[in-house]
Enzyme design. Structure first.
Site, PDB file in Angstrom:
ATOM      1  N   LEU A 184       6.648   3.213   1.408  1.00  0.00           N
ATOM      2  CA  LEU A 184       7.576   2.085   1.541  1.00  0.00           C
ATOM      3  C   LEU A 184       8.698   2.354   2.544  1.00  0.00           C
ATOM      4  CD1 LEU A 184       7.925   0.988  -2.202  1.00  0.00           C
ATOM      5  CD2 LEU A 184       6.243   0.269  -0.493  1.00  0.00           C
ATOM      6  N   HIS A 185       9.135   1.274   3.149  1.00  0.00           N
ATOM      7  CA  HIS A 185      10.267   1.318   4.084  1.00  0.00           C
ATOM      8  C   HIS A 185      11.131   0.089   3.834  1.00  0.00           C
ATOM      9  CE1 HIS A 185       7.908  -1.652   6.234  1.00  0.00           C
ATOM     10  NE2 HIS A 185       6.888  -0.798   6.299  1.00  0.00           N
ATOM     11  N   GLN A 220      -2.987 -11.953   8.212  1.00  0.00           N
ATOM     12  CA  GLN A 220      -3.218 -11.688   6.785  1.00  0.00           C
ATOM     13  C   GLN A 220      -2.525 -12.771   5.940  1.00  0.00           C
ATOM     14  OE1 GLN A 220      -2.863  -7.701   4.781  1.00  0.00           O
ATOM     15  NE2 GLN A 220      -0.822  -8.441   4.291  1.00  0.00           N
ATOM     16  N   SER A 280       4.508   1.405   7.700  1.00  0.00           N
ATOM     17  CA  SER A 280       4.189   2.690   7.077  1.00  0.00           C
ATOM     18  C   SER A 280       3.558   3.632   8.100  1.00  0.00           C
ATOM     19  CB  SER A 280       3.202   2.483   5.931  1.00  0.00           C
ATOM     20  OG  SER A 280       3.715   1.540   5.027  1.00  0.00           O
ATOM     21  N   MET A 324       0.837  -1.205   0.000  1.00  0.00           N
ATOM     22  CA  MET A 324       0.000   0.000   0.000  1.00  0.00           C
ATOM     23  C   MET A 324       0.875   1.259   0.000  1.00  0.00           C
ATOM     24  SD  MET A 324      -3.425  -0.916   2.085  1.00  0.00           S
ATOM     25  CE  MET A 324      -2.776  -0.710   3.712  1.00  0.00           C
ATOM     26  N   GLY A 348       4.608 -10.116   4.238  1.00  0.00           N
ATOM     27  CA  GLY A 348       5.351 -10.003   5.495  1.00  0.00           C
ATOM     28  C   GLY A 348       4.655 -10.759   6.610  1.00  0.00           C
ATOM     29  N   HIS A 396       9.467  -3.370   3.371  1.00  0.00           N
ATOM     30  CA  HIS A 396       8.964  -3.651   2.022  1.00  0.00           C
ATOM     31  C   HIS A 396      10.130  -4.041   1.102  1.00  0.00           C
ATOM     32  CE1 HIS A 396       5.704  -0.669   3.290  1.00  0.00           C
ATOM     33  NE2 HIS A 396       5.013  -1.735   2.974  1.00  0.00           N
ATOM     34  N   LYS A 425       4.861  -9.880   9.550  1.00  0.00           N
ATOM     35  CA  LYS A 425       4.381  -8.879  10.507  1.00  0.00           C
ATOM     36  C   LYS A 425       2.852  -8.878  10.502  1.00  0.00           C
ATOM     37  CE  LYS A 425       4.121  -3.976  11.344  1.00  0.00           C
ATOM     38  NZ  LYS A 425       2.819  -3.785  10.715  1.00  0.00           N
ATOM     39  N   ASP A 426       2.268  -9.068   9.311  1.00  0.00           N
ATOM     40  CA  ASP A 426       0.816  -9.199   9.193  1.00  0.00           C
ATOM     41  C   ASP A 426       0.505 -10.698   9.100  1.00  0.00           C
ATOM     42  OD1 ASP A 426       0.092  -6.275   8.857  1.00  0.00           O
ATOM     43  OD2 ASP A 426       1.608  -6.526   7.320  1.00  0.00           O
TER      44      ASP A 426
HETATM   45  P1  AMP Z   1       1.581  -2.814   3.439  1.00  0.00           P
HETATM   46  O1  AMP Z   1       2.077  -1.782   2.476  1.00  0.00           O
HETATM   47  O2  AMP Z   1       1.576  -2.378   4.860  1.00  0.00           O
HETATM   48  O3  AMP Z   1       0.290  -3.449   2.974  1.00  0.00           O
HETATM   49  O4  AMP Z   1       2.665  -3.967   3.388  1.00  0.00           O
HETATM   50  C1  AMP Z   1       2.994  -4.624   2.193  1.00  0.00           C
HETATM   51  C2  AMP Z   1       3.701  -5.900   2.536  1.00  0.00           C
HETATM   52  O5  AMP Z   1       4.889  -5.609   3.274  1.00  0.00           O
HETATM   53  C3  AMP Z   1       2.844  -6.813   3.433  1.00  0.00           C
HETATM   54  O6  AMP Z   1       2.978  -8.154   3.006  1.00  0.00           O
HETATM   55  C4  AMP Z   1       3.429  -6.585   4.781  1.00  0.00           C
HETATM   56  O7  AMP Z   1       3.231  -7.665   5.665  1.00  0.00           O
HETATM   57  C5  AMP Z   1       4.894  -6.379   4.465  1.00  0.00           C
HETATM   58  N1  AMP Z   1       5.568  -5.663   5.541  1.00  0.00           N
HETATM   59  C6  AMP Z   1       5.127  -4.558   6.186  1.00  0.00           C
HETATM   60  N2  AMP Z   1       5.989  -4.210   7.174  1.00  0.00           N
HETATM   61  C7  AMP Z   1       6.986  -5.119   7.143  1.00  0.00           C
HETATM   62  C8  AMP Z   1       8.182  -5.312   7.904  1.00  0.00           C
HETATM   63  N3  AMP Z   1       8.502  -4.504   8.911  1.00  0.00           N
HETATM   64  N4  AMP Z   1       8.997  -6.341   7.582  1.00  0.00           N
HETATM   65  C9  AMP Z   1       8.672  -7.181   6.562  1.00  0.00           C
HETATM   66  N5  AMP Z   1       7.558  -7.061   5.810  1.00  0.00           N
HETATM   67  C10 AMP Z   1       6.730  -6.042   6.089  1.00  0.00           C
END
Ligand code: AMP
Length: 313
Positions: free
Chosen positions: A62-63, A184, A217, A59, A178, A66, A180-181
């Site tokens: 990015l960090h 999900q 994020s 979404m 990830g 990601h 972390k979720d």
């Molecule tokens: P998001 O943009 O939050 O939907 O995350 C996109 C993908 O990045 C998802 O599969 C998240 O689980 C993964 N993600 C988010 N934060 C982290 C993190 N700190 N370490 C590894 N993967 C992550």
């Protein structure tokens, strides 16, 4: 002549030169598109050339977390595609959707630098040309009814529908999510099994800041005053982790003592702190043999943070 050749070879092999070459190569590589048809055309060429395709849906905002998924995909595939789409249907709170950070220019540069091949940047109408696509006939069952599912009604229905749509569009060999979720991740694995989607679903380790806070994020929404307080979540997970690893299987007493710590700390509005079976996300039946997950979700100010630690038995 020999001398000149040796010098040239040495120069070509120097780390600095290779770095410059690598940067230049990556910078010319990223294809960007907002259109499904265009992205599918890019991917068709890859498939015709027998290239494997790895997909990282995001979404945005990015960090490094990601980027670790992009790196993993690059190491396992010929072509890596990332999507940035803030999916409105998975937000149960419209104000959460409105204030979700959007940093598309920076995201693009990060993906380019990370060596991503394709960036898919769809609009809402591109993902949902028909509103019937906003929901799908799939129920993940009990794994989606607890934790996040219990606190964010409709969240996983939205996640499942958008991931199904994205996988239908991209049809990757592998897709990266990830841990972390974690919930999900389990829902998406179930979705893949239910529809027999020929994509391997791969879970990736959580990347953390130096103090232990899981990268997210949403961290960018924390005030400068709140940011150092956020590490408390990880500290509480680690406390439970250490007690379990030390042999304590009285999970309720561990949870109770941590709930007291949260009360004493006073900075968070806790949604849940729980220790569950890592496979079912239900109550632990066999505490010494099952893989476990310790999970937490809490508001710090107006920002909702989640995190977990997995214990492999
Ligand atoms: P998001 O943009 O939050 O939907 O995350 C996109 C993908 O990045 C998802 O599969 C998240 O689980 C993964 N993600 C988010 N934060 C982290 C993190 N700190 N370490 C590894 N993967 C992550």
């Amino acid at each position: 002549m020999v001398n000149i050749t040796t010098k040239l070879v040495k120069k070509l092999q120097s780390a600095k030169f290779l770095l410059v070459l690598d940067r230049f190569y990556k910078a010319t590589m990223l294809k960007i598109s907002t259109k499904v048809i265009e992205v599918q055309n890019f991917l068709e060429i890859e498939r015709q050339n027998n290239k494997s395709i790895g997909f990282v849906p995001t979404m945005g905002a990015l960090h490094k977390g990601h980027l670790s998924l992009i790196r993993r995909s690059r190491s396992e595939n010929d072509c890596t595609i990332a999507s940035v789409f803030v999916n409105p249907t998975q937000f149960n709170d419209p104000s959460d959707f409105d204030k979700y950070p959007r940093t598309i220019q920076k995201d693009t540069e990060m993906l380019r630098e990370a060596g991503c091949s394709i960036l898919f940047l769809p609009s809402e109408s591109e993902i949902y040309p028909d509103s019937a696509l906003k929901s799908i006939n799939f129920s993940p069952g009990p794994i989606a009814e607890v934790l996040e599912g219990a606190h964010r009604p409709g969240h996983f229905a939205g996640v499942a529908a958008v991931v199904k749509r994205l996988l239908d569009i991209v049809q990757p060999h592998r897709a990266y999510f990830g841990l972390k979720d974690y919930q999900q991740f389990l829902v998406i694995k179930k979705l893949q099994q239910f529809y027999q989607i020929p994509t391997q679903i791969i879970g990736c380790e959580t990347l953390r800041e130096q103090d232990g806070l899981a990268m997210s994020s949403r961290n960018s929404l924390l005030s400068a005053l709140d940011r150092p307080k956020a590490v408390f979540l990880h500290q509480m997970l680690q406390k439970a982790f250490n007690q379990i690893m030390g042999g304590n299987i009285d999970f309720q007493s561990i949870i109770n003592s941590i709930l007291l710590d949260f009360e004493e700390n006073g900075n968070f509005k806790l949604d849940y702190f729980d220790i569950c079976s890592a496979n079912s996300l239900q109550k632990v039946v066999n505490p010494e043999k099952e893989d476990l997950i310790i999970c937490v979700a809490a508001f710090l100010g107006k920002v909702r943070l989640i995190d977990n630690l997995i214990i492999k038995r």
